[in-house]
Design an enzyme around this catalytic site. Structure first.
Site, PDB file in Angstrom:
ATOM      1  N   HIS A 298       3.105   8.844   1.644  1.00 52.87           N
ATOM      2  CA  HIS A 298       3.643   7.963   0.599  1.00 52.87           C
ATOM      3  C   HIS A 298       5.170   8.216   0.219  1.00 52.87           C
ATOM      4  CE1 HIS A 298       2.124   4.226  -1.721  1.00 52.87           C
ATOM      5  NE2 HIS A 298       3.373   4.176  -1.677  1.00 52.87           N
TER       6      HIS A 298
ATOM      7  N   ARG B 187       0.893  -1.265   2.266  1.00 53.94           N
ATOM      8  CA  ARG B 187      -0.307  -0.834   1.306  1.00 53.94           C
ATOM      9  C   ARG B 187      -1.434  -0.489   2.421  1.00 53.94           C
ATOM     10  NH1 ARG B 187       2.486   0.835  -1.930  1.00 53.94           N
ATOM     11  NH2 ARG B 187       2.323   0.305  -4.224  1.00 53.94           N
TER      12      ARG B 187
END
Length: 344
Positions: free
Chosen positions: A307, A259
């Protein structure tokens, strides 16, 4: 055993999941895909996305496969025993779920995430591709292709390079995905070292190929040549790497797949400019989508991907669900149960 009803509530995987699960699960299992009435995919309200009949089906369901964003809205369903998420991250709902646990007690159902070997394998392949590309100069070759200059491309080709069995891989986070990465890189001959907040048993570390383990972050940073971070977003991991890159050996390569909240982009740029990092391979960011104003876009030593290091497919989600389904009907403990107190 009584017939079990499995509902699917998913924007992306509903129809394909229903089709695949029909082939995997016993014929006595009822599989129902609830088609969502969604006008705004970024702000889905459970009650408006489903009609009255579908809401009643949810109240009668034993098992629901749902996009993680729906988790808080499933909390009060009376007969629900198990919710399977469609992806790994729970950071966007963890705060709400913790609040519900505090207010109403632990839910009567288990919640499991989609993670494990599949995601770990994809992330290992992602990392491996970039490690080889950097060691062999492939990234620079691609950048110079537009010059149409053979000599320039030859000039950036490394005179010597390391193979995978000559590098030290540092893994930050030894959860289910981190353990897969450790096994994969160990099998290729790399030296694997790792950091984890909680202790790990020596036998377990040996089995996954970790030759050196520490609960001191600076210790692992100082010994890693490639530093792979796969930490989730929790209240304890936010900003964890801020101010820490000066512990790295000069020239470390940082790969972040967990993250973006673990480290500020300004910290990454500072470490690159000061030489503690030679390159940053970033798949996750503080803000996603990454805004055009971010200086990361144009930094010469930053590689950006949107991502995508590990993505869900309906087939792999169904296969993971089937393994847990077999455990469920045999009253065995499910894999990848989310601990809402710890936010992952």
């Amino acid at each position: 055993m009584a017939a079990i009803e499995v509902l699917i509530i998913s924007q992306l995987w509903g129809e394909s999941l229903e089709e695949i699960l029909a082939q995997l699960l016993p014929q006595t299992t009822s599989i129902i895909n609830l088609k969502l009435n969604v006008t705004s995919p970024n702000a889905i309200d459970f009650n408006s996305a489903l009609n009255d009949e579908q809401l009643q089906q949810c109240r009668n369901a034993d098992i629901i496969i749902a996009d993680n964003s729906f988790f808080p809205q499933l909390y009060g369903l009376p007969k629900l025993k198990w919710v399977q998420g469609t992806y790994a991250g729970v950071d966007k709902v963890a705060h709400k779920m913790r609040a519900l646990v505090k207010e109403r007690g632990k839910p009567q159902f288990f919640t499991t995430r989609f993670t494990g070997d599949y995601y770990g394998t994809l992330m290992a392949e992602y990392c491996l591709s970039y490690i080889i590309s950097m060691e062999r100069g492939f990234i620079d070759h691609r950048d110079l292709q537009k010059t149409k200059d053979w000599k320039s491309m030859k000039a950036v080709t490394p005179k010597s390079f390391r193979t995978i069995d000559e590098v030290t891989i540092g893994i930050i986070g030894l959860g289910s995905i981190g353990q897969v990465l450790a096994r994969k890189f160990h099998s290729l001959g790399a030296k694997v070292i790792a950091y984890n907040r909680s202790p790990k048993d020596n036998k377990e570390l040996e089995e996954i190929g970790v030759s050196y383990f520490s609960q001191e972050l600076s210790d692992i940073l100082s010994k890693s040549e490639y530093l792979i971070c796969i930490l989730p977003h929790t209240s304890e991991t936010v900003g964890l790497l801020n101010g820490k890159f000066n512990n790295c050996s000069k020239g470390t390569v940082f790969i972040n797949l967990g993250r973006g909240s673990v480290v500020a982009s300004t910290e990454i740029i500072k470490a690159l400019d000061e030489g503690f990092l030679s390159r940053a391979i970033l798949d996750v960011f503080e803000d996603e989508p990454l805004p055009p104003s971010s200086p990361l876009w144009l930094h010469p030593n930053v590689v950006i991907t949107p991502h995508i290091s590990a993505v869900t497919t309906a087939r792999h989600l169904a296969l993971l669900f089937k393994k847990n389904y077999d455990k469920f009907i045999n009253n065995e403990k499910l894999d990848f149960i989310i601990d809402w107190e710890n936010e992952y």
